[in-house]
Write a protein that holds these residues in place. Sequence first.
Motif, PDB file in Angstrom:
ATOM      1  N   UNK A  40      33.089  43.076  48.266  1.00  0.00           N
ATOM      2  CA  UNK A  40      33.864  44.361  48.010  1.00  0.00           C
ATOM      3  C   UNK A  40      35.016  44.395  49.123  1.00  0.00           C
ATOM      4  N   UNK A  41      36.027  44.999  48.697  1.00  0.00           N
ATOM      5  CA  UNK A  41      37.113  45.208  49.525  1.00  0.00           C
ATOM      6  C   UNK A  41      38.503  45.667  48.706  1.00  0.00           C
ATOM      7  N   UNK A  42      39.604  45.888  49.362  1.00  0.00           N
ATOM      8  CA  UNK A  42      40.822  46.213  48.803  1.00  0.00           C
ATOM      9  C   UNK A  42      41.270  45.426  48.013  1.00  0.00           C
ATOM     10  N   UNK A  43      41.303  43.977  48.312  1.00  0.00           N
ATOM     11  CA  UNK A  43      42.053  43.117  47.254  1.00  0.00           C
ATOM     12  C   UNK A  43      41.078  42.758  46.023  1.00  0.00           C
ATOM     13  N   UNK A  44      39.830  42.962  46.257  1.00  0.00           N
ATOM     14  CA  UNK A  44      38.918  42.738  44.991  1.00  0.00           C
ATOM     15  C   UNK A  44      39.151  43.638  44.127  1.00  0.00           C
ATOM     16  N   UNK A  45      39.232  44.855  44.460  1.00  0.00           N
ATOM     17  CA  UNK A  45      39.585  45.926  43.496  1.00  0.00           C
ATOM     18  C   UNK A  45      40.881  45.531  42.822  1.00  0.00           C
ATOM     19  N   UNK A  46      41.846  45.248  43.683  1.00  0.00           N
ATOM     20  CA  UNK A  46      43.389  44.859  43.030  1.00  0.00           C
ATOM     21  C   UNK A  46      43.128  43.614  42.355  1.00  0.00           C
ATOM     22  N   UNK A  47      42.555  42.673  42.536  1.00  0.00           N
ATOM     23  CA  UNK A  47      42.496  41.732  41.637  1.00  0.00           C
ATOM     24  C   UNK A  47      41.742  41.957  40.345  1.00  0.00           C
ATOM     25  N   UNK A  48      40.600  42.614  40.591  1.00  0.00           N
ATOM     26  CA  UNK A  48      39.659  43.145  39.307  1.00  0.00           C
ATOM     27  C   UNK A  48      40.707  43.908  38.330  1.00  0.00           C
ATOM     28  N   UNK A  49      41.464  44.921  38.839  1.00  0.00           N
ATOM     29  CA  UNK A  49      41.961  45.823  37.933  1.00  0.00           C
ATOM     30  C   UNK A  49      43.363  45.121  37.419  1.00  0.00           C
TER      31      UNK A  49
END
Lengths: 310, 316, 364, 307
Positions: free
Chosen positions: A169-178
Amino acid sequence: MRREPTRLGPELFRPAPFDEAAAELTGYARYSYWRSTFRTFLKSPVSIFLLALIVVLVAASFAYPILSPTDPNKVELETSLWNAKPGAGHPFGTDGLGRDIWARTWHGTRTSMLLGIVIAVLDVGVGMIAGALWGYVRRLDRFMTELYNVLNNIPQTVFLILLTYIMRPGFWTIVTALCSTGWIGIARFVRNKVITIRDAEYNVASRCLGTPLHRMISRNVLPYLVSILIMEAALTIPYSIGSEVFLGFIGLGLPIETVSLGNLVNLGKNNFMLYPYQLAWPTLVLAAITVSFYIVGNRFADASDPRNHV
Amino acid sequence: MGSYILKRLGQSLFTVVIVVISVFMLLRLMPTTGYFTREDYVNLDETARTAYLRNLGVLDNPVVQFGRFMGGLAKGDLGRSISIYPRTPVTAVIAEKAPYSIYFGLVSIVLSMAVGLGLGVSMARHKDGFADGAGTVYVTIVRAIPSLIWLFLIQQWVSGVMGWPMVFYSDRPVSWILPLVSFSLSGIAWYAIWLRRFMVDEENRDYVKFATSKGLSKKRVMRSHVLRNALVPLVQYFPQQILLTIAGSLLIESIYSIPGMGGLLVNAIRQQDNPLVQALVLLYAVLGVLGVFLGDLLMVFVDPRIKLEGSSGKAA
Amino acid sequence: MSGATKAPAPGAAAPALLEARDLSISFSLRGRRLNAVRGASLSLRAGETLAVVGESGSGKSVLAKSFLGMLDKNGRVDSGSILFGGEDLARYTKERQWLALRGKRIAMIFQDPMTALNPLKTVGEQIRESAALHRGLDRKASRLAVLETLDRVGISDPEGRYRQYPHEFSGGMRQRAVIAAAVACRPEVLICDEPTTALDVTVQAQILDLIKSLQRDFGMGVLFITHDLGVVAKVADRVAVMYAGQVIEEGLVREVFYDPRCPYTWALLASLPQLGVKGEELYSIKGTPPSLFKQIKGDAFAPRNPRALLVDYEEEPPVFDVSPTHRAKTWLLDPRAPRVEAPDTIERLRARLAAGSGGTGGRP
Amino acid sequence: MSGGDILSVKNLCVDYAVGRKKFSAVRDVSFEVRRGETFSIVGESGSGKTTIGRAILRVAPVTGGEIRLLGERISGKIPAERERALRQKVQMIFQDPMASLNERAKIDYIVSEGLLNFGLFKDEAERRAKVERALREVGLLPEFASRFPHEFSGGQRQRIGIARALVMEPELLVADEPISALDVSIRAQVINLLNRLKKDRGLTYVFIAHDLSVVRFISDRIAVIYRGRIVELAGAEELFAKPLHPYTRALLSAVPVPDPEIESVRQVVPYDPAMHDYSRSPARWIEAEKEHFVLGNDEELALWRKA
């Protein structure tokens, strides 16, 4: 005729001087695409208000953490300071650990805005480049179409969940996923647009004039895409912010120690029955942002449609 | 036409294969903690854990694992749940949960279509009028504000005001109302906004002017030309919408503790039940692909122009 | 040559079937008003073809649409009247009033046959729609009527074509289908809005012949809107020339072609390459039509007219009767006006009239 | 090839792929264009006339045959230097003045696009002067340079399109239906302009059109094209006086003449391509009269001559 023609003296019945240049001017009207777009957009007070609101919220969320010394993570040891009602010192009250919700809201807004903006910029940037290539380079078409079919067939939410589940979990995880699914929709859109533009007569004219590819793209194609891309970016932001809230809820959001609107909402939700303000204030700010971006994006799309110009 | 369907079927199968492979490969990257129940993980030491994982086959060569996985898949075996329903076959778990999701999904589909399409028609018919304005406000709220927020607020406030239970009880019908309404709210917005947009687009077409000049009343032009044609691009998305709706909503099932598939996925993620997550993700993805395929298939029957294009291979 | 008249009375031969009197139509566009039609008058008689000629933006299509109450939402009739069957259509406010006319008594054909038909309905169904509606026929009877009409407009294998979709038709065939739908109820007036512009010349000729023969058979009054003077010469009995939202000349086709009186009509004819002399400059009209957003003072054509008089910049010209069937709106017909020479081409055309079998309104 | 030819097209074929099917837009087309003449190609929509124009400018794919400009091959793979020369010597005018100008660029950029591409100016002042001169030459005011295409009428836009081509100082102009989308009152402006430029600058035109009446007025020679094949080629007056091919006759008979007297007696002659029987004696490109070519066999020709 309403008026008696006799009023007109015989001196008027003589040939008039003829000015060829004046004849050229008869039909002309001043028009610029961007001027008309902005005039149409700014005609509605709602648009102006929401645009101003966005500016204020963005400015506040970035300025507050710099200007204010209040630490959003500062835990109060005194239980009397826990779950304090909004009042002096704590405009939005405090949460279950005595943390100042006012400070947390602005820090959270900053995180969420940053998330939204980063995703919007990446989505639109990658989408634009990929779409332009997809449209112009014929050999890429087959591969990109297959890729699009695959990605487009899978529900976005499922993809989002899968990727965030696998990564930490983390900022860049969400960025990558989206971004991993977001860009292809934009690319597809750009590609379709590029293909119609590519075959438009004015582009053939440019080819006849020997215009190099880079200038074709920068002068003939991009100016037509800018409005669409702005709109896409404006609509990606509320979607990304909303996705962060959703991921937070199912336990795949940002780490608890990160202050974000999603985490604030999910925390506030747990204490909603007893301390509704802990949910209310962050939610209000959140809703103001997403609704503003959503409406401004749609209004801009309307305003930028040449059919809505004079 | 037949060749077009075959071609689309081939494409969908290809996509499904890609999806299965990707899901499988991606899940090999999952934290291995997801293969232990909590007490097992705490109780076992490092060597015991490794032995346990080896026993499960998780440490084998990915190709071998994939072969085993595909073998299982062929037999309808998706593995066994670990932390939520220890050692229960995943298929059995899903079979138990599915009816709830399907029930809620079906009812809400009917509700969203009826209300949403009706709203869309009246928004388009009275463009810039009251219905349009009110509809737009509704759609904006539902689509712009993260759904978790308004779903939660509805649950809290409406159940408080009406004195209804806050969670789902299968034996108390009154507790079904809010989940159903919640299920439908975003569906209604989706159908309304798209139908309105397509209808407004169609209204400006020449054939509508010609139909009007033939003396057809506005009502009739709207019904037999505009609405009919506006539904065609929408129809393509119906199967996917329906399939994904009856597969359950992650948020709503979770909020109201409905024992359906959506809530199950949320729980599986929260408790890191790898086989369950894997199976559910796969299920949703396949339903998505199937939905798109059925949508394209439906178009062949709704839009007479497709047949020709399909035979010359232009439809993709 | 008579003086200015108050009422537009274009000849006494037959009573008008459809008549526009001093009609003004405007559109609101983003807060500005576009005066698309500015006091236009014309009349159509039973059994005749009146061609309305004008360039894009002259208001000819808007005028035609107003006869069916089909102006866009932002448009309205500001003043004037549209007389048909003893009623003033300009006063119509309810859709119900128009429904009694549209398709039944006044029908219309549109420019682009590729877009005028609903792509998702069979051609037969789209024609049947109006046949059933206006003639009160049941499914079977209306189907038979449609097959008959399809056959009449020259579509072979009506049975098979009935079930086909528009995309299975060629452009010319589609236009035939559109015509079939328009005439299925035997309207008294058929409005054709540039029906052949989008078609190839060989197909165009067939469609024009079809319209003419239908008119003869059904005795319809045909209002034919076009910018192509060749088409006008082929189909029209009478011609109305429009410029900047006004009818500036109206008369029998021979009168307007061989003895035009308005400088704009002169210019229009003289600029045709078919009438020009190879190797010489064509007569050409400078500049572009005026913006109808602005108030126009005097004669709208004056700034482009090298033969304009000072009065043209001051006062709008009245309508003068040239003959009982020929009217023109130009100061050149005022007794005080000097004699202004028409371009050579026009003189050549006039010579033709003198040599020819002789029309009604010859030169005095 | 005579010394006076500026352009020669030999056995040109252009195929397009539509899905999996191949569609031949142009089949085995040959002609020469002489310096200083107006050579017209007339046909209906879909006849391939536009494709020929585009093939000359290398914006349509050539699948067979070749095109030569002043003796040098300009179709297929050619050196960059020759491509550069081609872009300057040959320019194009388009049909739809609404679609052929970049709406988001100012007139100044549109007119000087070619100059920018090839650096055909010393400094900014010279570029401006060239743009101004081109605008004046087409009868527009130099101050229009700072405006957007949207502000102009169809006729003005078409003249801007001509200015854009003229600024390159071409020798050959391919005009693809340059007046068919214009209002009647504007057409004469453009026709006069094209004729004047031809006289003053010694320009050569390949004029593509569907309207025979306009073509007759401006052309020296006319080629009639039907479904990708040229069926007849002759001097303009010769073609109108003695049309041989039945398609040419059908076309001539179909164009309405703006003269009610002529129209009242004119008969339209239909054309049915099924009338040709080439099973025994295939069609050839025959010089029926001097400089008057027709596609047919000897039997047919004898018949056509009598008619």
